[in-house]
Design a protein around this motif. Structure first.
Motif, mmCIF file in Angstrom:
data_model
loop_
_atom_site.group_PDB
_atom_site.id
_atom_site.type_symbol
_atom_site.label_atom_id
_atom_site.label_comp_id
_atom_site.label_asym_id
_atom_site.label_seq_id
_atom_site.Cartn_x
_atom_site.Cartn_y
_atom_site.Cartn_z
ATOM 1 N N GLY A 26 0.845 -1.180 0.000
ATOM 2 C CA GLY A 26 0.000 0.000 0.000
ATOM 3 C C GLY A 26 0.881 1.231 0.000
ATOM 4 O O GLY A 26 2.049 1.169 0.370
ATOM 5 N N PRO A 49 -3.633 -0.241 -2.884
ATOM 6 C CA PRO A 49 -4.408 0.843 -2.305
ATOM 7 C C PRO A 49 -3.508 2.051 -2.109
ATOM 8 O O PRO A 49 -2.349 1.920 -1.705
ATOM 9 C CB PRO A 49 -4.881 0.275 -0.969
ATOM 10 C CG PRO A 49 -3.845 -0.739 -0.609
ATOM 11 C CD PRO A 49 -3.352 -1.303 -1.912
ATOM 12 N N GLY A 74 -3.539 5.892 -0.394
ATOM 13 C CA GLY A 74 -4.164 6.942 0.393
ATOM 14 C C GLY A 74 -3.657 8.296 -0.046
ATOM 15 O O GLY A 74 -2.494 8.433 -0.431
ATOM 16 N N TRP A 131 -5.649 2.134 -6.565
ATOM 17 C CA TRP A 131 -6.981 2.143 -5.961
ATOM 18 C C TRP A 131 -7.001 3.214 -4.870
ATOM 19 O O TRP A 131 -6.551 2.963 -3.756
ATOM 20 C CB TRP A 131 -7.290 0.782 -5.347
ATOM 21 C CG TRP A 131 -7.467 -0.299 -6.343
ATOM 22 C CD1 TRP A 131 -6.488 -1.042 -6.939
ATOM 23 C CD2 TRP A 131 -8.686 -0.754 -6.890
ATOM 24 N NE1 TRP A 131 -7.027 -1.928 -7.810
ATOM 25 C CE2 TRP A 131 -8.387 -1.783 -7.811
ATOM 26 C CE3 TRP A 131 -10.023 -0.398 -6.701
ATOM 27 C CZ2 TRP A 131 -9.374 -2.450 -8.517
ATOM 28 C CZ3 TRP A 131 -10.996 -1.064 -7.409
ATOM 29 C CH2 TRP A 131 -10.671 -2.086 -8.304
ATOM 30 N N THR A 140 -8.100 5.208 -1.797
ATOM 31 C CA THR A 140 -8.980 4.865 -0.687
ATOM 32 C C THR A 140 -10.242 5.720 -0.763
ATOM 33 O O THR A 140 -10.218 6.824 -1.304
ATOM 34 C CB THR A 140 -8.277 5.089 0.668
ATOM 35 O OG1 THR A 140 -7.829 6.446 0.743
ATOM 36 C CG2 THR A 140 -7.112 4.134 0.852
ATOM 37 N N VAL A 170 -7.130 7.526 6.726
ATOM 38 C CA VAL A 170 -6.398 7.193 5.501
ATOM 39 C C VAL A 170 -5.523 5.962 5.740
ATOM 40 O O VAL A 170 -5.542 5.002 4.964
ATOM 41 C CB VAL A 170 -5.556 8.388 5.001
ATOM 42 C CG1 VAL A 170 -4.570 7.953 3.924
ATOM 43 C CG2 VAL A 170 -6.456 9.488 4.479
ATOM 44 N N GLN A 204 -7.614 2.721 6.129
ATOM 45 C CA GLN A 204 -8.170 2.222 4.868
ATOM 46 C C GLN A 204 -7.089 1.614 3.980
ATOM 47 O O GLN A 204 -7.309 0.584 3.343
ATOM 48 C CB GLN A 204 -8.929 3.332 4.143
ATOM 49 C CG GLN A 204 -10.222 3.680 4.845
ATOM 50 C CD GLN A 204 -11.055 4.715 4.112
ATOM 51 O OE1 GLN A 204 -10.650 5.267 3.092
ATOM 52 N NE2 GLN A 204 -12.243 4.976 4.634
ATOM 53 N N VAL A 205 -5.903 2.219 3.948
ATOM 54 C CA VAL A 205 -4.804 1.633 3.176
ATOM 55 C C VAL A 205 -4.465 0.250 3.740
ATOM 56 O O VAL A 205 -4.290 -0.712 2.984
ATOM 57 C CB VAL A 205 -3.565 2.557 3.157
ATOM 58 C CG1 VAL A 205 -2.336 1.833 2.600
ATOM 59 C CG2 VAL A 205 -3.847 3.802 2.333
ATOM 60 N N GLU A 253 -6.414 -1.798 5.485
ATOM 61 C CA GLU A 253 -7.510 -2.735 5.229
ATOM 62 C C GLU A 253 -7.457 -3.254 3.795
ATOM 63 O O GLU A 253 -7.545 -4.457 3.545
ATOM 64 C CB GLU A 253 -8.852 -2.054 5.499
ATOM 65 C CG GLU A 253 -10.045 -2.954 5.278
ATOM 66 C CD GLU A 253 -11.372 -2.257 5.539
ATOM 67 O OE1 GLU A 253 -12.410 -2.907 5.321
ATOM 68 O OE2 GLU A 253 -11.390 -1.068 5.944
ATOM 69 N N PHE A 254 -7.275 -2.353 2.841
ATOM 70 C CA PHE A 254 -7.205 -2.748 1.431
ATOM 71 C C PHE A 254 -5.943 -3.553 1.148
ATOM 72 O O PHE A 254 -5.977 -4.502 0.367
ATOM 73 C CB PHE A 254 -7.270 -1.518 0.527
ATOM 74 C CG PHE A 254 -8.653 -1.010 0.282
ATOM 75 C CD1 PHE A 254 -9.216 -1.071 -0.979
ATOM 76 C CD2 PHE A 254 -9.406 -0.461 1.314
ATOM 77 C CE1 PHE A 254 -10.505 -0.594 -1.208
ATOM 78 C CE2 PHE A 254 -10.686 0.011 1.101
ATOM 79 C CZ PHE A 254 -11.245 -0.056 -0.161
#
Length: 194
Positions: free
Chosen positions: A75, A113, A115, A143, A145, A176, A179-180, A182-183
């Motif tokens: 990420g 991912p 951010g 991708w 976030t 941020v 989410q990075v 998690e992805f």
């Protein structure tokens, strides 16, 4: 994911102690707290990165270091100041340099991912810069976030320890990073099970 995910931070300005680099450091610290290994490519690194030249030729050591960090990343978090409604030249140059990965099996930011963090002196500049960065992330096949942090550096800023003074700014940076992470875990698990 059986190993720690690697989250690479790209950002800051050539000015030491910039608000965008402080924001990036805060987000990377949150990623570490969530179990990541992190690597910062901050303002000092970015300031020494040669201007990207798309003509065929040698790739310099700092350009190679950037490409290798992104290749290894699970990420990425990009933090830019908002300059005149868009990202800074050093951030754009770093992202342009990823063209050296074009022939990779996973070129550019593909499948990662990413951010986005923006620090600007005013909400309008923060918003337009965030939109510009997200468009570039898409163009590089990353991708973005769902949440991107837009900080008004003309506001509360950071304290002497580099921590956001405004709890809302701290929440944005943590979100941020979360989410990075998690992805990154989801995509790594999907690659492992494929």
């Amino acid at each position: 994911m059986t190993r720690k995910p690697l989250i690479v931070g790209i950002g800051g300005t050539i000015r030491a102690g910039s608000s965008s680099e402080k924001a990036l450091v805060r987000a990377l610290a949150r990623a570490e707290a969530l179990g990541a290994e992190t690597r910062l490519l901050g303002g000092e690194f970015l300031g020494g990165l040669p201007i990207f030249d798309p003509r065929p030729g040698d790739v310099g050591p700092s350009q190679q270091a950037l490409a290798e960090a992104v290749r290894a990343a699970d990420g990425i978090i990009v933090a830019s100041p908002g300059y005149h409604g868009s990202i800074s030249g050093v951030i754009k140059n770093a992202l342009d340099t990823l063209e050296v990965t074009r022939d990779d099996a996973r070129p550019y930011l593909t499948g990662r991912p990413v951010g986005a963090i923006i620090s600007a002196d005013g909400w309008q500049a923060a918003g337009t810069t965030l939109m510009a960065l997200r468009a570039i992330i898409h163009a590089l096949r990353g991708w973005p976030t769902p949440f991107g942090a837009a900080l008004n550096s003309g506001g509360a800023g950071f304290d002497g320890a580099g921590l956001p003074r405004d709890p809302k700014d701290a929440w944005q940076l943590d979100t941020v990073a979360e989410q990075v992470m998690e992805f990154a875990r989801m995509t790594a698990d999907a690659r492992t099970s494929a």
